[in-house]
Design a protein around this motif. Structure first.
Motif, PDB file in Angstrom:
ATOM      1  N   LYS A 238     -18.379 -64.521 -74.375  1.00 50.53           N
ATOM      2  CA  LYS A 238     -19.015 -63.926 -73.187  1.00 50.53           C
ATOM      3  C   LYS A 238     -19.764 -64.992 -72.416  1.00 50.53           C
ATOM      4  O   LYS A 238     -20.213 -66.000 -72.988  1.00 50.53           O
ATOM      5  CB  LYS A 238     -19.946 -62.789 -73.607  1.00 50.53           C
ATOM      6  N   PRO A 239     -19.920 -64.787 -71.082  1.00 55.11           N
ATOM      7  CA  PRO A 239     -20.639 -65.797 -70.294  1.00 55.11           C
ATOM      8  C   PRO A 239     -22.143 -65.710 -70.533  1.00 55.11           C
ATOM      9  O   PRO A 239     -22.649 -64.729 -71.072  1.00 55.11           O
ATOM     10  CB  PRO A 239     -20.280 -65.400 -68.861  1.00 55.11           C
ATOM     11  N   ALA A 240     -22.837 -66.770 -70.102  1.00 62.71           N
ATOM     12  CA  ALA A 240     -24.300 -66.778 -70.250  1.00 62.71           C
ATOM     13  C   ALA A 240     -24.902 -65.673 -69.367  1.00 62.71           C
ATOM     14  O   ALA A 240     -25.892 -65.047 -69.741  1.00 62.71           O
ATOM     15  CB  ALA A 240     -24.843 -68.135 -69.839  1.00 62.71           C
ATOM     16  N   ASP A 241     -24.293 -65.452 -68.240  1.00 67.14           N
ATOM     17  CA  ASP A 241     -24.822 -64.427 -67.327  1.00 67.14           C
ATOM     18  C   ASP A 241     -23.633 -63.683 -66.722  1.00 67.14           C
ATOM     19  O   ASP A 241     -22.762 -64.282 -66.094  1.00 67.14           O
ATOM     20  CB  ASP A 241     -25.652 -65.113 -66.224  1.00 67.14           C
ATOM     21  N   MET A 242     -23.609 -62.393 -66.924  1.00 62.41           N
ATOM     22  CA  MET A 242     -22.455 -61.609 -66.484  1.00 62.41           C
ATOM     23  C   MET A 242     -22.285 -61.587 -64.973  1.00 62.41           C
ATOM     24  O   MET A 242     -21.208 -61.320 -64.463  1.00 62.41           O
ATOM     25  CB  MET A 242     -22.573 -60.163 -66.996  1.00 62.41           C
ATOM     26  N   LYS A 243     -23.379 -61.875 -64.256  1.00 63.92           N
ATOM     27  CA  LYS A 243     -23.286 -61.765 -62.787  1.00 63.92           C
ATOM     28  C   LYS A 243     -22.331 -62.806 -62.202  1.00 63.92           C
ATOM     29  O   LYS A 243     -21.831 -62.660 -61.088  1.00 63.92           O
ATOM     30  CB  LYS A 243     -24.678 -61.868 -62.147  1.00 63.92           C
TER      31      LYS A 243
END
Length: 1728
Positions: free
Chosen positions: A35-40
């Protein structure tokens, strides 16, 4: 990509950021998304740049470019939930990541930092920072160090722990490019990148090796690298390829293995090496993952294990049945040599050059220890599961599995595992971390126990007998051992005490997991449930042998074999359980268990043990319970009170009440350690409690001491109380001591006396002068002392108050003689002697005899001194005293001392003493009893008369004999020189061996007789075997044989005869044996012995003819005549001639009968027998008679008899001897004409002695013989003629001899004569005569040889042809040799063509040679044609060579190819060929090549490169020939020019300068100036190039897109003369100055150069025209032969020209085309 540490999981992260999990077989089992560090920023906002498994293989760290690291927990099993357990946010992108150790993740950032993330604290920190992007990160093999590679080429090293290597940290290397491929191997660092070079750096950054692939067009940049887990190999990935480097320990360099090249693999982007080294995975740009098996070699061990050598120092051992794997690896990188699996296939053993690898396959514990090779002599024992025992050269080494150091090593020669016991932490004990002990044998009777942790000896047991089994208990506190006498001993290591606990112990074993001991004693099973009390043993009866112990499932069983069955006896698991509970420190469980048991001695011992341990562990309630159970009420109550205090304190203050000072003090009191209790009280300032303790115990002294020390106010009161208590309890002594200590002497004395202790009173008085002055007091004390019989103390007191008389009396009474003697020496010197004697007597009473001796000596009491010395066994002292006494006194004591020394076997001293005591007889008896007869005899001889000695000894010997002591008796007899008595004794008792021994020793001359005598005796007694021995010893084998014969034991008789008789003795015995049997039995026996024939002969020899006839009749009929013959001879010897005659005839030997009668001169009988039975012998009878007549000089009668006997030779001899030569010659001539010649010669010799006759005489003699018809003699005579002066005479004589021989003599003789005469004739060069002679007797070969020698070849040939064709070749061979040697070649042709041809070649007569060869076969012809052609080419006459092949054809022999090529080359290079006149030369070349190509098509060389080349040459020759033909006809001028242009495309075979010159001149002539200009320009460039010797300067731009070759051979010389070159140069210069011509070759509709066969734009190839060589683009005329065609216009033009000009050469061209192309396209044209 990443492999897990446990080799079970393999993770791959793809570009879509999903992690796929595979098992070790490459099957996908699981996956999860990152998963990314920040979903945005969305799911595609990052890339995964690093991934690693944790050391425990349950987590995966993922490094991402969105500045974060996630740690996912993936669990142990597939499909476990994936959860993020750590995340580390960073300041820039993560570029690479490693997880080298538990909780430590190391990663690199884009900003150049190398950081560490701790998964335990969830914190990250910087290890070091650089300014350059981190491109790669790797760890060393152990994971203790890291290397980072940076974009500026820097490589940095950092150690968490350098493991003692001392290597530096920090910047290590500046690599020429970013080291994307970086690997840290064992011995070096390997880096590579985009410069396509691999560099290996040493430990401190110096370059070790470089592998440069930058020049390899196939290689691209290196993207990634991985080192094998063992660090011995490195793999680097690039494009379509994996390169492998292997470290060579011997050469200390990297060696490149064969690269793994895989087409279409594309760039390798990731590499991951499985932790056990067995697999390498490569990930590619296209998403492929390739898995490679890494293995140096693989082998199967005993069909149970697979050994995979994944590196020199790493081996994977796989159990084929269970699939379990163990990775065996040398930590030091040494090469693993051989792996063995031993110890019930559970343990691994492997050697390297310097270490030994050991491992337990079940527990996966591996060890590597330093080990110097000892040639494989080690012995391994795997009896212990924790430790391997290795024996080598008298040394025992212990290695604990899982440890890389030897546990210890000791010297011992005893390598039986039963004599070594090792215990390694087998049962954990409270407070003891490590417990490792070893017991082993130092020598056969000494056991040593060693603490392996400290490496020191903790016990040595010296036993009196050999130890054969030993074992420590599991805690290593007790040692059991058994000795050879089957006694079982228990040794307590801490207490150093040894106890013998069992006798006759046949089996012993500790129960596993406890200190319970099981042993067997005969039929009893003994169990010690509590080994602390070894006397308490539980015994039960068993029937059989204990074979083992089994513990499991809550019970322990002893397995016993009873007969064929095995019975299990169950032990009391509870009792065992108790021991285990105690060991585990679980005392509550132990108490609970004991409460379930009845009180028995065992249980009591257990309660005791538990009480002791509970007290030590301060578990007071349990201790109280134990003492209650044991009935120790006082202890139980005391502890109960103590527990109450402890519980109260615990309630009030919390915590453990046992730490309260009163509790501690009370426990010290319980252990009787009052000082400790006092100290505990005083520490708490509880003085009163300390004093109360002592008072309660009535320990007043300590109580007062405490009070005094602490200055207690009640001190005086205490003292008084103490005194009062002493008085009350009537302890006057203690009261007295108290008063004495307080200084009140009188009171103390009165108390001592009251207590009946006058000695103490006396001691006090003696120390104090003031009390001594009190006479009354002293009197009182002395009276009390005497009353109490304390005389010595009373004496001391009297002495002190100066009363010596009383003192002496007291001392004597009290036996204090020492003091008495001392006093007497001063006061009463006279008394000293009496006192010494009394002292001695007293000591004797006290049994102190040795002490008494000196006192008696002092008192001059010698007798008593001697008695005391003897009593005290002080023998030397006794002898010393005796030697000082007179004879009478001493003599009765000496024998006693002598007896003592005799008992010690010190006979010489004893003898001396006996003699001193006048007891010589006793000395003799002593020696006799000791069996020392010689000494006894010597002594006896000194003091006794010899006859008495003899009587004594013989009597003694007879006694011994009665007792059956024959040896002793023998020695006695021998000692008095009476060996005969001994011999008689042995004979009487039938001890013949001894008897013989003595006879041999004392009467060797009688030995043989004795043996014989004994033999006879034994034979009489029927002891035949023994008799045999003696007979044989007496060398009387015949007597033995006779003995056995007389007893009917023939077999024995035969055996003896065979073994001891001569060669024929056994045959004789066999014969007698057979004779005794007779008939069929005899035959069977003799057949069995293989002596039948010998027996028959023997019978005949011994005149037993009847037996011989019987045997031969039954078995060997063919022997019968021989026996008849021998019987006849016997009868003849006996003079029985008539009987003998009959037997001779029966034997078929009548001649013998005749000879018998002749011998006896009975001529009539002889004549009768001879005529009747042996007519051949008649003559002999007559000769015998004649001899008689001659002796009587009756020659007439003798001659008559001899002639009757047909023995004229004898008559002849008689006459010769008598010198009657005339009679001799008469007889000879009449009866023995054969000997006439010899006789004549003899007669001649006799005659010539009387006068010589010369050659004429010989010839004359010969003539006479000839006339007389004696041709043989005549021949011999002729042959003897030798006259060197007249060859004609010799020839005449020899010929005459031959003639006579042939006419009159037998063939053999005539042959001999001719063979003798022939060579003599050739010797005088009469060859024909010799040959004729030979031919008369059909000696063809000899005749031929004679003709050959005379060089008459025709005659020789004719003879051979007519008489024996076999010799024709023979003649030819010789003729050839002759012709060769004479050089007559023309003649040789008819005989051997090849030889003749070779000779022609040698002589250079080529025409003759070829002419002759033409008549031979094709092969021979062409051999010589080729030789001639070669010769001509060397001479430079290629035309002649060509003519040869025109004439004889061109065969397709590969060996001729060079000749053809050379002719072609010479011709195309020769000047003057560019003309109409040269047509015939070109036509010849063309025809030869055409002939060759036709031949090639049919040969094995068809379609070979050579064939193609000759086809090209044929085409060129055709062009040249056609050009010459065209040059002869004006209207074909352009055709000629076109052909010159076409030839340019073949300049690789033609001289380029000549070709371009001819093309240029031709095109110029027909006005094609553009082409002429370009060709001639090229020609000038070529001439310059020839001058310079290189074609490099040529400019090819004019000929681009043409089929004129650029790469042509540089001509060796100029082919155009200088003048013509100058003309061309001028023309070219002029044209170029005018600039009116375009320097471009003309093009056709294809847009290509008009003469080019290949169109540059399309690559299509057109066929060349047969007439012009130009490409055919349209109007094609095709011929039958494929690939052959002509342009219609050109063809018609050519035909037209022929019609108009009738040119024969053009017609020839057309004819050739017809041949070559399989006919012409239309038949409208005919050749006129």
């Amino acid at each position: 990509m990443a492999w897990s540490q446990n080799n079970a999981k393999f993770a791959v992260c793809t570009v879509d950021r999903v992690v796929l999990l595979y098992d070790e077989h490459g099957e996908r089992r699981d996956k999860f998304s990152t998963k990314p560090a920040d979903m945005k920023y969305g799911r595609k906002s990052y890339m995964v740049k690093g991934m690693a498994f944790s050391p425990d293989s349950t987590k995966i760290a993922i490094g991402q470019t969105d500045n974060i690291i996630y740690v996912y927990k993936i669990g142990e099993d597939w499909g476990d939930k994936k959860v993020i357990c750590n995340k580390f946010i960073q300041t820039s992108a993560v570029t690479c990541l490693q997880w080298p150790a538990e909780h430590i993740i190391v990663f690199g950032l884009a900003e150049g930092k190398v950081r560490l993330a701790n998964t335990k604290t969830n914190k990250s920190s910087t290890i070091y920072g650089t300014d350059s992007y981190v491109v790669s990160l790797t760890t060393n093999c152990s994971g203790k160090g890291i290397l980072s590679g940076h974009a500026d080429g820097t490589i940095v090293r950092y150690f968490f722990d350098d493991e003692g290597s001392g290597e530096s940290q920090g910047k290590l290397v500046n690599h020429p490019c970013p080291p994307y491929a970086l690997a840290w191997a064992t011995n070096s660092i390997v880096a590579a990148g985009c410069d396509r070079r691999i560099v290996a750096y040493g430990k401190e950054g110096h370059v070790l090796q470089t592998f440069d692939y930058s020049r390899d067009p196939q290689e691209r940049e290196f993207t990634t690298a991985a080192a094998s887990p063992g660090g011995q190999s490195v793999v680097l990935g690039s494009y379509d390829r994996l390169r492998v480097l292997n470290w060579s320990p011997r050469r200390s360099i990297w060696e490149e293995a064969k690269p793994k090249e895989i087409a279409n693999l594309y760039t390798v982007t990731a590499l991951a090496w499985k932790r056990d080294g067995s697999r390498l995975c490569a990930g590619t740009l296209c998403g492929g993952v390739e898995q490679f098996d890494c293995c140096l070699r693989r082998s199967i061990y005993k069909n149970k294990f697979e050994l995979t050598y994944v590196g020199p120092s790493q081996v994977i051992v796989k159990n084929l049945s269970s699939g379990t794997r163990v990775v065996l690896k040398s930590h030091y990188g040494y090469e693993v040599e051989e792996v063995k699996i031993l110890g019930k296939e559970r343990y691994l053993v492997a050697h390297t050059s310097d270490t030994l690898l050991l491992g337990d396959l079940n527990t996966n514990r591996l060890s590597e220890v330093a080990w110097q090779g000892s040639g494989g002599n080690e012995k391994y024992f795997f009896e212990n599961e924790n430790v391997c025992m290795i024996f080598n050269a008298g040394e025992l080494t212990l290695v604990e599995y899982g440890s890389n150091d030897t546990l210890g090593s000791v010297r011992t020669e005893f390598m039986n595992p039963h004599l070594i016991s090792v215990r390694i932490n087998e049962r954990r004990q409270r407070g003891i971390e490590d417990n490792k002990k070893l017991a082993y044998l130092i020598d056969i009777k000494t056991i040593a126990i060693v603490d392996l942790i400290g490496g020191y000896n903790i016990g040595t047991i010296s036993h009196e007998s050999r130890v054969d089994w030993l074992e420590l208990n599991e805690t290593g506190h007790k040692l059991l051992f058994r000795d050879r006498k089957l006694r079982l001993h228990l040794y307590d290591i801490e207490g150093c005490s040894k106890t013998m606990i069992l006798n006759f112990c046949s089996y012993v074993q500790w129960v596993p997991g406890s200190d319970v001991l099981v042993a067997q004693n005969r039929n009893s099973l003994c169990v010690w449930y509590n080994i602390e009390a070894p006397e308490r043993v539980t015994m039960s009866s068993i029937r059989g042998e204990v074979i083992g112990l089994e513990r499991g499932g809550g019970k322990t069983e002893v397995m016993v074999t009873e007969g064929v069955t095995t019975v299990a006896y169950t032990l009391d698991e509870g009792l065992i359980e108790f021991g285990t509970a105690i060991d585990d420190g679980n005392y509550t469980r132990a108490t609970a268990f004991l409460e379930t048991l009845e009180m028995t001695p065992e249980t009591e011992a257990m309660w005791k043990t538990l009480s002791k341990l509970a007290l030590e562990a301060r578990q007071l309630h349990i201790a109280e319970r134990c003492f209650s159970a044991l009935g120790h009420v006082a202890k139980a109550r005391f502890l109960h009170k103590t527990n109450e205090i402890a519980d109260q304190v615990s309630r009030e203050y919390g915590g453990e009440g046992t730490d309260f000072y009163q509790v501690r003090a009370r426990l010290a009191m319980l252990e009787k350690n009052y000082k400790l209790a006092e100290m505990i009280f005083l520490e708490q300032n509880a003085v009163e409690e300390a004093m109360d303790m002592y008072q309660e115990l009535h320990r007043w002294d300590e109580c007062i001491a405490v009070a005094q020390a602490k200055g207690h106010p009640a001190l005086e009161k205490l003292r008084r109380g103490y005194y009062q208590w002493l008085m009350d309890t009537q302890q006057e002594e203690r009261a007295g001591e108290l008063q004495e200590s307080q200084g009140d002497g009188l009171a103390a004395i009165s108390l001592y006396l009251k207590a009946g202790l006058p000695a103490k009173a006396a001691r006090l008085v003696l120390t104090r002068e003031e009390l001594l002055a009190n006479t009354e007091l002293v009197e009182h004390i002395t009276a009390a002392l005497i009353k109490g019989e304390l005389y010595e103390r009373a004496g001391d007191l009297f002495e002190k108050i100066r009363n010596p008389q009383r003192a002496l009396e007291c001392y004597c009474k009290g036996n204090a003689f020492m003091k008495a003697v001392e006093l007497a020496r001063l006061a009463f010197p006279v008394e000293v002697v009496r006192l010494e004697e009394a002292w001695g007597d007293h000591l004797v009473q006290q049994k102190q005899l040795d002490a008494a001796i000196n006192h008696y000596i002092e008192a001059r009491c010698s007798i008593k001194a001697i008695e005391a010395a003897l009593g005290a066994r002080q023998w030397k002292k006794a002898i010393y005293i005796l030697d000082l006494q007179d004879q009478n006194t001493a003599s009765k004591y000496y024998p006693r001392v002598a007896q003592h020394y005799a008992s010690l076997q010190e006979y010489e001293i004893a003898e001396e003493l006996y003699i001193k005591g006048d007891r010589t007889k006793d000395a003799i008896d002593m020696y006799t009893q000791a069996g020392r007869w010689e000494q006894a005899h010597k002594l006896a001889m000194k003091c006794m008369r010899p006859e008495d000695v003899s009587v004594l000894y013989i009597t003694q010997a007879q006694e011994m004999e009665k007792q059956g002591k024959y040896r002793e008796a023998e020695r006695l007899y021998v000692t008095v020189e009476e060996p005969d008595l001994a011999i008689t004794m042995f004979k009487k008792h039938k001890l013949y061996d001894d008897m013989i021994r003595l006879v041999g020793k004392h009467h060797p001359d009688l030995l043989s007789d004795t043996h014989l005598h004994l033999g006879k005796e034994l034979e009489a007694e029927g002891r035949l075997q023994e008799a045999e021995y003696h007979y044989l010893e007496a060398q009387e084998w015949k007597a033995t044989v006779n003995m056995y014969r007389s007893n009917g034991l023939w077999e024995e008789a035969y055996r003896v005869a065979k073994a001891h008789g001569g060669t024929n003795a056994h045959k004789h015995v066999a014969y007698l044996w057979a004779k005794s049997l007779g008939g069929e039995s005899a035959v069977r026996l003799l057949n069995k012995l293989g002596l039948l024939e010998a027996a028959i002969d023997h019978a005949a020899d011994n005149c037993s003819f009847e037996f011989a006839f019987e045997l031969s009749r039954l078995a060997l009929k063919h022997k019968t005549p021989e026996i008849h013959l021998r019987y006849a001879m016997y009868l003849e010897d006996e003079g029985k001639f008539e009987e003998a005659e009959a037997e001779f005839i029966r034997a078929g030997k009548p001649k013998e009968a005749v000879l018998m009668f002749v011998h006896n001169q009975d001529w009539e009988a002889a004549q009768r027998v001879a005529e009747a039975h042996d007519p051949d012998s008649v003559a002999e009878v007559l000769v015998g008679q004649a001899r008689g007549a001659l002796e009587e000089k009756d020659f007439q009668k003798a001659e008559g008899l001899l002639l009757r006997a047909q023995r004229p030779g004898l008559a002849l001899n008689f006459y010769k001897e008598a010198g009657l030569w005339s009679d001799a010659l008469r007889i000879c001539k009449d009866y023995v004409p054969g000997q006439l010649e010899a006789l004549q010669e003899e007669y001649e010799r006799e005659a010539t002695k009387k006068g010589a006759r010369g050659m004429e005489g010989l010839v004359e003699q010969a003539r006479q013989w000839e006339q007389a018809g004696e041709y043989s003699r005549a021949v011999d005579c002729y042959l003897k003629v030798r006259d060197s002066g007249s060859s004609s005479l010799m020839e005449k004589c020899w010929m005459k001899a031959a003639e006579l021989a042939i006419k009159f003599l037998p063939p053999q003789r005539s042959l001999e004569v001719v063979r003798a005469v022939g060579p003599q004739l050739t010797g005088i060069r009469k060859y024909s005569a010799a040959a004729e002679l030979y031919l008369n007797l059909d000696l063809v070969k000899e005749a031929i040889d004679a003709f050959i020698e005379g060089e008459e070849w025709n005659k020789a040939k004719r003879v051979a042809k007519e008489l024996d064709p076999r010799y024709e070749d023979y003649v030819d061979e010789h003729y050839k040799e002759f012709l060769k040697n004479q050089g007559k070649v023309d003649s040789l042709v008819g005989v051997d063509v090849v030889a003749a041809l070779d000779l022609y070649v040698e002589q250079g007569q080529w025409d003759k040679c070829i002419e002759t060869a033409t008549k031979q076969n094709y092969k021979i012809l062409h051999k010589y044609v080729a030789l001639y052609a070669t010769h001509l080419i060397r001479e430079g006459d290629y035309g002649q060579a060509l003519a040869l092949y025109v004439q004889h054809g061109a065969p397709a022999n590969p060996q001729n190819f060079n000749i053809y090529k050379r002719i072609f080359t010479d011709m195309v290079s020769s000047p003057g060929t560019n003309s109409a006149e040269a047509y015939h030369n070109w036509a010849d070349l063309r025809d030869v090549l055409f002939n060759l190509c036709e031949n090639l098509v049919k040969s094995s060389e068809a379609n070979s490169p050579a064939h193609e080349e000759f086809e090209t040459m044929l085409l060129i020759a055709h062009y040249y020939a056609t050009r010459s033909a065209a040059q002869s006809v004006k209207q074909l001028e352009t055709v000629a020019a076109q052909l010159s242009v076409s030839l340019l495309r073949h300049t690789q075979l033609l001289p380029a300068d000549k070709a371009f010159y001819e093309a240029g001149i031709a095109t110029k002539a027909v006005g094609w100036e553009n082409m002429a200009f370009i060709f001639l320009n090229r020609f000038l460039d070529l001439t310059d190039a020839i001058e310079e010797g290189t074609l490099d300067a040529l400019d090819h731009c004019d000929f681009q897109d043409t089929d004129i070759p650029f790469e042509v051979p540089l001509p060796a010389k100029q082919h155009v003369p200088e003048a013509q070159r100058e003309e061309v140069r001028d023309w070219v210069l002029t044209v170029s100055m005018d600039q009116r011509l375009e320097q471009v070759l003309p093009r056709d509709e294809r847009g290509a150069y008009e003469a080019s066969l290949v169109a540059a734009s399309t690559g299509v190839r057109a066929l060349p025209c047969l007439i012009t060589g130009y490409p055919i683009l349209r109007n094609k005329i095709e011929f039958k032969r494929p690939g052959k065609a002509a342009n219609k216009d050109n063809w018609n033009k050519f035909l037209m020209a022929i019609k108009t000009s009738h040119s024969p050469v053009c017609q020839d061209v057309l004819k050739f085309i017809s041949q070559w192309c399989g006919g012409l396209p239309s038949t409208s044209f005919s050749f006129q």
